[in-house]
Structure formats: C-alpha cells, structure tokens
Design a protein around this motif. Structure first.
Motif, PDB file in Angstrom:
ATOM      1  N   GLU A  65      -7.352   5.832   6.044  1.00 38.51           N
ATOM      2  CA  GLU A  65      -7.634   4.841   7.086  1.00 38.51           C
ATOM      3  C   GLU A  65      -8.539   3.728   6.566  1.00 38.51           C
ATOM      4  O   GLU A  65      -8.322   2.544   6.861  1.00 38.51           O
ATOM      5  CB  GLU A  65      -8.271   5.518   8.299  1.00 38.51           C
ATOM      6  N   GLN A  69      -7.659  -0.281   6.369  1.00 40.69           N
ATOM      7  CA  GLN A  69      -8.474  -1.297   7.033  1.00 40.69           C
ATOM      8  C   GLN A  69      -9.110  -2.282   6.055  1.00 40.69           C
ATOM      9  O   GLN A  69      -9.265  -3.467   6.363  1.00 40.69           O
ATOM     10  CB  GLN A  69      -9.572  -0.631   7.871  1.00 40.69           C
ATOM     11  N   THR A 230      -0.565   4.388  14.982  1.00 43.38           N
ATOM     12  CA  THR A 230      -1.458   3.630  14.110  1.00 43.38           C
ATOM     13  C   THR A 230      -0.653   3.047  12.946  1.00 43.38           C
ATOM     14  O   THR A 230       0.405   3.586  12.578  1.00 43.38           O
ATOM     15  CB  THR A 230      -2.558   4.526  13.543  1.00 43.38           C
ATOM     16  N   THR A 232      -1.127   3.229   9.767  1.00 50.81           N
ATOM     17  CA  THR A 232      -0.932   4.176   8.669  1.00 50.81           C
ATOM     18  C   THR A 232       0.158   5.191   9.008  1.00 50.81           C
ATOM     19  O   THR A 232       0.970   5.559   8.155  1.00 50.81           O
ATOM     20  CB  THR A 232      -2.232   4.923   8.332  1.00 50.81           C
TER      21      THR A 232
END
Length: 396
Positions: A65, A69, A230, A232
């Motif tokens: 994650e 980001q 999400t 990912t």
C-alpha cells in the motif's frame, strides 16, 4: 559480534550473501521487503530458507500500500514508460525496498547494511544512494560486487558450504512485484536472442478475446468490471484476468546509470494496460497544454526514479503537478484482451471534451461560420507568410 542487515529475497545472489556474511563472522539479520510479488506460502518458504542458511533474525515487511501511494500512483499519473516500453517494474520498487531496509537497520542499530547487487547494474546505485543519504554512518557491504563473482561461482560457493542450489534455476533472474515481473537471463545478455516462453511467469491459456472495463477516479483505478476496490486490489485483479492471455511481454533496452547498454525482459500486463487506458482517458479530458507539460514532466519523473534520484526534492514538486492534473481524469475505459496483446476500445466520461455542441471533427462546425474559419486561417498564417515573402522563398 558485528550486526548487518541484508536485503534478502531468497534468490541466488542474496542466498550467497547470507552465507558469505555469516562465514565472515557477522550476525546477519535478513529482511524481505514485499512489494507485491510473494504469496503467503512463498514467504513462509523463504523465511525457512533464510534460517537454514544462518539468518539470526528474518523479517518480512509488506509495503504494498505504501509503495502504491508513494510511487505507483504517480507512475500512472505520469504515464511513465521508460523508452516508451518499460513501466519501471523493478526500478521503482528497489528504491522503496532500500528505504525500508535502511530504516530497519537504524531501528535495530546495526553496524552495516548489505545487498546482493553486482557492479554492472543499476540496482547497486539505487540501494547505495538511499543508504548513504538516509544513514551515511552505516557501512555498506556488497560481496558480489566486491568479489566480482559470476553466477556459477556463487553456486559453487554455496555447494562447498553444503547448500544445494539448482544451476537451472540460477539461469534466470526473476523479480516479481505488483508493478510487473522482470526476467534476466543468458538471452538478455545478447542483442539478438528473445527470451523463451518458459522464462515468463504466464503462459497462453485463452485465445477468445474478452472485454474488461476499467474505471478511474481522479486518475486512480477504482473499479474493474464495475466492482469497486482499492487500487492495489484492482491491479492484482487485472493481472489475474490478463495472465491467461500472456499479455505484457517485452524486452526493455536502455542506457544504464553507469553508461552501458542493457536488456531485460519483463511481463507487466496490468501496468501496461492501466497506463495506456489512463493515457487514453487523459486525451479526452485534458487540454492540449496540460497533456504537453505532463508528458515532459512525466518523462523526467520516470528517468529520475529509474536512476535512483527519488529523494531529490524536485520529485515532490513533480508529484504535486501530476496530482493537480488529475482533477478531471475520471471515467471508464473499455479494453479488449487478446492473445499476447490488447486494444483500447474507447472511453466514457462526463469530462469528455468531445461531448460538446461546438462541432464534430471533420464533419460539422456549429460554433463558427465559414467566414470565421477563413479569417482564422489567414491570421494564423501571417507569420510564415511574411517571412516567406520578405526572404523571397520559393520552397522548391
């Protein structure tokens, strides 16, 4: 006893380093930084192997994650493809692996940090730049680079230490992450040989084309085929959908940071499709000059990232610009998956600049008259007409 943190992946190079450092009297702490390339079963196997080889303490760090980001998001915003081909599958993740490793080294207060890079590639620079910038007081140890070892010599050393390592397995260097898999082997050391099919992680299983719909919101992939998740998760889902088509194979040829040319194979279906789909959406929703400056800065961002300059403050400046350009990059893109390749069918977006009543390209003008068009063209051509007449050019 001196302590050292070793960047460990379970492959030949890091296995050699672990055994070598242990034999040199170091207390070796191994760290695997997972950027999306390992299953739980694989992590368990690698952990067990690390302890078998003599690791004092092994740690698996999941930074998927954070990696998205801090890196992948901007690689998508910038449509970053090195030499119009390579989505920085390894380049970017090495930087984040280095950051995680050096922070861990500081945390447990070691004397040195080590990695398994050779002296002939880019990774040595990416690791060392991060290490020396974050913690210049910690020694950097690079056994393979310092001893200038070949793969065969690494295998021979391990066998003398009672460690069995398959020479066939050592023929190819494979690095898998959420943003693609790189493949290096004897073929990539040449200029003319392709990698064999079996060197790539996926094999062709489907031949009938399938459509997939990607939904973006402010430049980020928020849904695949209408199912929101999400980014990912969506990247992994798209990778699974495309694996059966063996999409995303190519060989990147480029200039290394140390000045020599290099080749590396890769398979990166999801990254390539996402970047191309995102770029198509941008063509519909961004202005001409937004696209122009995005291309310039996106290329610079990718080059600096590729060359290990992630910590330069200009990278944060470019990220701010790229983020600001994504305010209207929302909508869906339909993609057709085919054996070994894909095609972009089209987009749908409330910000689509083609959806106006002003006119249709090559068909109908609704917001200006023929007289307006003639006047515009005449004034637009004034500069070149004046230059041509003053200098009596005939353009023969």
């Amino acid at each position: 006893m001196k302590k050292v943190v070793l960047a460990y992946s379970g492959g030949l190079d890091t296995s050699f380093c672990l055994k070598y450092l242990q034999n040199k009297g170091y207390q070796v702490h191994t760290v695997l930084v997972n950027t999306g390339g390992f299953s739980e079963a694989e992590l368990e196997t690698i952990t067990a192997r690390a302890y078998e080889l003599g690791s004092f303490q092994h740690t698996n760090c999941n930074i998927i994650e954070k990696y998205y980001q801090k890196a992948i998001k901007y690689l998508v915003f910038g449509n970053v493809l090195k030499n119009n081909a390579y989505p920085l599958s390894v380049s970017a993740e090495r930087v984040f692996q280095a950051l995680e490793i050096i922070r861990y080294a500081q945390k447990i207060e070691v004397d040195a940090v080590a990695h398994g890079s050779t002296g002939a590639g880019n990774d040595q620079i990416r690791f060392d730049l991060i290490f020396q910038t974050i913690a210049p007081e910690i020694e950097i140890i690079t056994p393979i680079r310092d001893l200038t070892l070949s793969r065969q010599e690494e295998v021979d050393y391990l066998e003398k230490q009672g460690v069995s390592y398959s020479w066939e397995k050592a023929q190819y260097s494979i690095n898998k992450g959420i943003w693609g898999t790189s493949v290096g082997g004897k073929e990539t050391l040449t200029s003319h040989l392709p990698l064999p099919d079996e060197a790539y992680p996926s094999s062709l299983q489907k031949t009938t084309p399938e459509k997939v719909v990607l939904e973006f919101e402010k430049g980020e992939l928020i849904a695949v085929n209408g199912e929101k998740a999400t980014p990912t998760t969506n990247i992994a889902k798209l990778e699974n959908l495309t694996a059966a088509f063996a999409i995303g194979r190519d060989i990147h040829v480029g200039d290394t940071i140390i000045g020599i040319k290099g080749r590396v194979g890769f398979e990166a279906a999801a990254p390539l499709i996402i970047i191309k789909a995102h770029h198509l959406l941008e063509k519909h929703v961004l202005s001409k000059w937004q696209q122009y400056w995005k291309e310039q800065l996106g290329n610079w961002y990718g080059m600096l990232f590729h060359e290990g300059q992630y910590l330069d403050p200009v990278m944060r400046n470019i990220e701010t610009f790229l983020t600001d350009t994504q305010q209207t990059v929302s909508g869906t893109v339909t993609v057709t998956l085919k054996p070994y390749h894909f095609s972009l069918d089209g987009i749908a977006s409330q910000h689509d600049l083609m959806n106006t009543g002003m006119g249709q390209y090559g068909e109908m003008n609704n917001a200006w008259t023929a007289t307006d068009a003639k006047g515009f063209i005449k004034i637009l051509g004034n500069a070149q007409t004046i230059y041509s007449q003053v200098n009596a050019l005939d353009y023969d």
